[in-house]
Design an enzyme around this catalytic site. Structure first.
Site, PDB file in Angstrom:
ATOM      1  N   SER A 154     112.028  -4.940  67.263  1.00  0.00           N
ATOM      2  CA  SER A 154     113.230  -4.607  68.019  1.00  0.00           C
ATOM      3  C   SER A 154     112.872  -4.513  69.500  1.00  0.00           C
ATOM      4  O   SER A 154     112.403  -5.488  70.074  1.00  0.00           O
ATOM      5  CB  SER A 154     113.835  -3.304  67.487  1.00  0.00           C
ATOM      6  OG  SER A 154     115.122  -3.102  67.964  1.00  0.00           O
ATOM      7  N   HIS A 156     118.642  -5.162  60.258  1.00  0.00           N
ATOM      8  CA  HIS A 156     117.675  -4.993  61.331  1.00  0.00           C
ATOM      9  C   HIS A 156     116.353  -4.414  60.841  1.00  0.00           C
ATOM     10  O   HIS A 156     115.306  -4.641  61.444  1.00  0.00           O
ATOM     11  CB  HIS A 156     118.276  -4.099  62.408  1.00  0.00           C
ATOM     12  CG  HIS A 156     117.457  -4.020  63.657  1.00  0.00           C
ATOM     13  ND1 HIS A 156     117.063  -5.139  64.363  1.00  0.00           N
ATOM     14  CD2 HIS A 156     116.943  -2.958  64.332  1.00  0.00           C
ATOM     15  CE1 HIS A 156     116.348  -4.770  65.422  1.00  0.00           C
ATOM     16  NE2 HIS A 156     116.262  -3.456  65.415  1.00  0.00           N
TER      17      HIS A 156
END
Length: 700
Positions: free
Chosen positions: A558, A673
């Site tokens: 991320s 994610h």
């Protein structure tokens, strides 16, 4: 980890909507890969996956790595972490028999036994099979004070977008004719048994540019969405939209709040009254942390001066809920103000105490606070040192608290205590998952480019030769005031440390290890210092002989994936292997992809000339150069990532391919994610990454 707040609130329609309106730069030939699930983009992904799977899953080490990772992830002697609901203990559990998971319940007394008698209340594998969907658990919102009803958050394949379904905890089934809210980004809380406070996609003109809802409505039981009544409206220019929050305490105090995320770190907080939403005089960079004995708990990320009291940044303070409702000047009372090497990690309110977990030079500590006529008094809680300590469960119904304690070499343990008389006792312990004999943990400090000392931990063998010959992997995050602290990484231990290798965690700026100032030092155009910190740690490791560039790998996800991309470009000579996970990489276009526009407060915006110039300088996608010798990176993402989006990873790999540079790219089709749709996916992703590091750093 990139959203510190509203982690589960991104719409399934966001990616397609966000990328289309803004024209791409003329020098960007891979905008077509931003088409989230378009046929051309997915054909490209399929071809790339085939090559990478052949390389990594075809490696002789993969089968053993995968089986070991799956065994650890599905082990039935893990600690079943508790949720205290209605006087019982609930737990969400995954194993080989339940890869997507079951929600189950037992009594508080039975929970402390070696083999609790669990009763399943919701089976996601069975639900998925019955409905033809891959339902992923995203939590539950419990109705207070009855604690009989819950809103179950279900994601299709791991997206942040969720559906909401009402569930009867006593009957163990979905409520027939109950609340059933279709998929969207959903910010929700119970106003009362028959009313939800709900922010979602209500139709055209109700979503911010970053895809978050800014309109809150009250939805009554039995009413369709079209009859929900608006209670507050933010602005389409808001970065994070609006979300409701209802707080209660053990004395019967209860209040509904609305938090408007004007920027990622800057809020406006409102109290819902019969006359409407009333804006509260709280600092923009602050957050509500709970309610205890009529005292509202507020954590600050900037100094706050009110009623003659100065609350420093990074502190925890309280104000009277009664005074807040009455209006006028608030007089805060400080519970905890950190020093330069401390930060607050978590806050929990019980019946009569506030439990605060802190980082003290990146080591966990716990304090309990009691309110009295002369202010707050504190008491330290004695727990193992050199570990990360987290509050697992607490409730305002009583003073019982569960805490987890873990270190790099110390398997996770669960402790229970009475917060009013804190003498914690260990109630659960996870067995060791790897052989830690002969291993040690050391903490060092590197000196960054501006002279600041940056700490890091390294786990290695006691008898390691300090000649640079040891393969090592380092990770960091460096953003959003999020801390990385010691934890028991079982798969890293089994697949990497047991092989005689080393593991490093760098506590670079941008994170929250030392409070708001540590984060602020690297925000927006100051961000280069974060990247300097990371490189400085690597150089310090090499100077001590703990590893060397030819034996050194790095990974991050991320915002940490952005960190990896920058390091790949700026210091290709320092690394032999770079694993880039679910990353941001095109920092010129990031505002147009997925939830990117919500992170302008962290990264800056291309609409501001100075910030655009900086983003162009550090953007990994824009700064790959022909003729440079780079390490072979492993870039992985997921199609279901509707937070950062797979587009960044795709475009980065495509540019490497254009320049004839070696790389590996893999895009998993599920998992969102975090890549955790089920335990099999998690094991596969872990095993593939560890095969990559073994190939690059240990050799064929």
């Amino acid at each position: 980890m990139i959203l510190k707040r509203m982690m589960t609130m991104v719409s399934a329609t966001l990616l397609a909507a966000a990328g289309a309106p803004v024209p791409a730069p003329a020098d960007d030939p891979y905008v077509w890969l931003e088409d989230w699930t378009g046929p051309r983009a997915m054909q490209w992904v399929e071809a790339e996956n085939k090559a990478t799977v052949a390389t990594l899953q075809g490696d002789r080490r993969y089968k053993a790595f995968y089986e070991q990772a799956l065994s650890i992830a599905s082990a039935k002697d893990r600690i079943a972490m508790p949720m205290m609901i209605g006087g019982r203990i609930f737990n969400f559990w995954r194993d080989a028999d339940h890869p997507q998971g079951i929600w189950r319940v037992t009594s508080e007394e039975d929970y402390t036994s070696a083999q609790p008698r669990w009763q399943t209340v919701l089976d996601l594998d069975a639900l998925s099979k019955a409905e033809g969907r891959k339902w992923v658990w995203k939590g539950a919102s419990i109705l207070d004070p009855q604690e009989r009803l819950a809103l179950i958050h279900l994601s299709d394949g791991g997206e942040d977008a969720v559906s909401l379904r009402e569930f009867d905890l006593e009957a163990g089934r979905f409520v027939e004719g109950g609340f059933n809210v279709p998929v969207s980004k959903q910010n929700v809380d119970w106003r009362d048994q028959d009313t939800l406070l709900l922010a979602r996609d209500w139709g055209e003109g109700t979503m911010t540019a970053s895809g978050y809802p800014f309109v809150v409505k009250a939805l009554k039981r039995g009413a369709p969405l079209s009859e929900a009544v608006e209670v507050y409206r933010g602005s389409p220019a808001d970065q994070l939209g609006v979300y409701p929050m209802v707080l209660s305490d053990g004395d019967g105090n209860r209040a509904a709040f609305l938090v408007r995320g004007v920027t990622f770190f800057g809020n406006e907080t409102y109290l819902l009254t019969p006359e409407g939403a009333k804006k509260l005089p709280l600092p923009a960079r602050s957050s509500l942390q709970g309610l205890m004995q009529g005292q509202l708990l507020i954590q600050t990320s900037e100094p706050w001066v009110s009623g003659g009291v100065t609350v420093p940044a990074g502190a925890l303070a309280s104000v009277s809920l009664g005074d807040m409702k009455a209006g006028g000047v608030l007089t805060p009372r400080i519970l905890f103000a950190p020093n330069a090497r401390q930060s607050i990690d978590g806050v929990a309110a019980t019946r009569s105490r506030v439990v605060v977990t802190i980082n003290d030079n990146v080591r966990g500590r716990v304090l309990t606070f009691a309110s009295g006529a002369d202010g707050w008094t504190s008491e330290p809680v004695k727990l193992p040192d050199n570990a990360t300590i987290s509050t697992v469960a607490a409730t305002h119904r009583n003073d019982r608290v569960y805490l987890s304690v873990a270190g790099f070499l110390a398997p996770t343990t669960l402790w229970a205590m009475n917060a009013a008389d804190p003498a914690p006792a260990q109630v659960k312990a996870m067995p060791a998952r790897f052989d830690a004999s002969g291993l040690v943990v050391e903490q060092y400090e590197a000196v960054s480019s501006d002279g600041t000392k940056v700490p890091y931990f390294i786990v290695h063998r006691k008898d390691m030769k300090r000649d640079g010959s040891t393969p090592a992997i380092m990770t960091a995050y460096g953003g959003f005031e999020i801390s990385l602290t010691p934890s028991y990484a079982a798969i890293m231990g089994k697949l990497w440390l047991e092989r005689g290798n080393s593991f490093i965690v760098a506590n670079i700026r941008g994170g929250g290890e030392f409070g708001p100032a540590w984060h602020e030092a690297g925000r927006k155009t100051k961000r280069q210092i974060i990247y300097d910190d990371f490189a400085a740690v690597a150089r310090d490791i090499f100077a001590r002989g703990l590893s060397s560039p030819s034996k050194f790998g790095i990974y991050g996800g991320s915002n940490g994936g952005l960190l990896m991309g920058v390091q790949f470009n700026q210091h290709p000579n320092l690394w032999k292997a770079v694993a880039i996970q679910v990353p941001l990489l095109d920092m010129v276009r990031y505002e147009q992809i997925a939830a990117g526009a919500s992170w302008v407060d962290e990264y800056g915006s291309v609409t501001v000339p100075e910030e655009k110039a900086f983003l162009e300088r550090i953007s990994p996608y824009r700064n790959i150069r022909k003729g440079v010798t780079y390490p072979t990176p492993y870039i992985w993402t997921t199609t279901k990532d509707d937070r950062v989006g797979p587009q960044h990873a795709r475009k980065f790999a495509a540019r490497l391919k254009e320049f004839g540079l070696p790389y590996l790219f893999y895009e998993d089709m599920a998992g969102g994610h975090s890549g955790d749709a089920d335990i099999e996916q998690s094991a596969r992703l872990q095993a593939m990454q560890m095969v990559y590091f073994a190939r690059e750093l240990e050799g064929e």
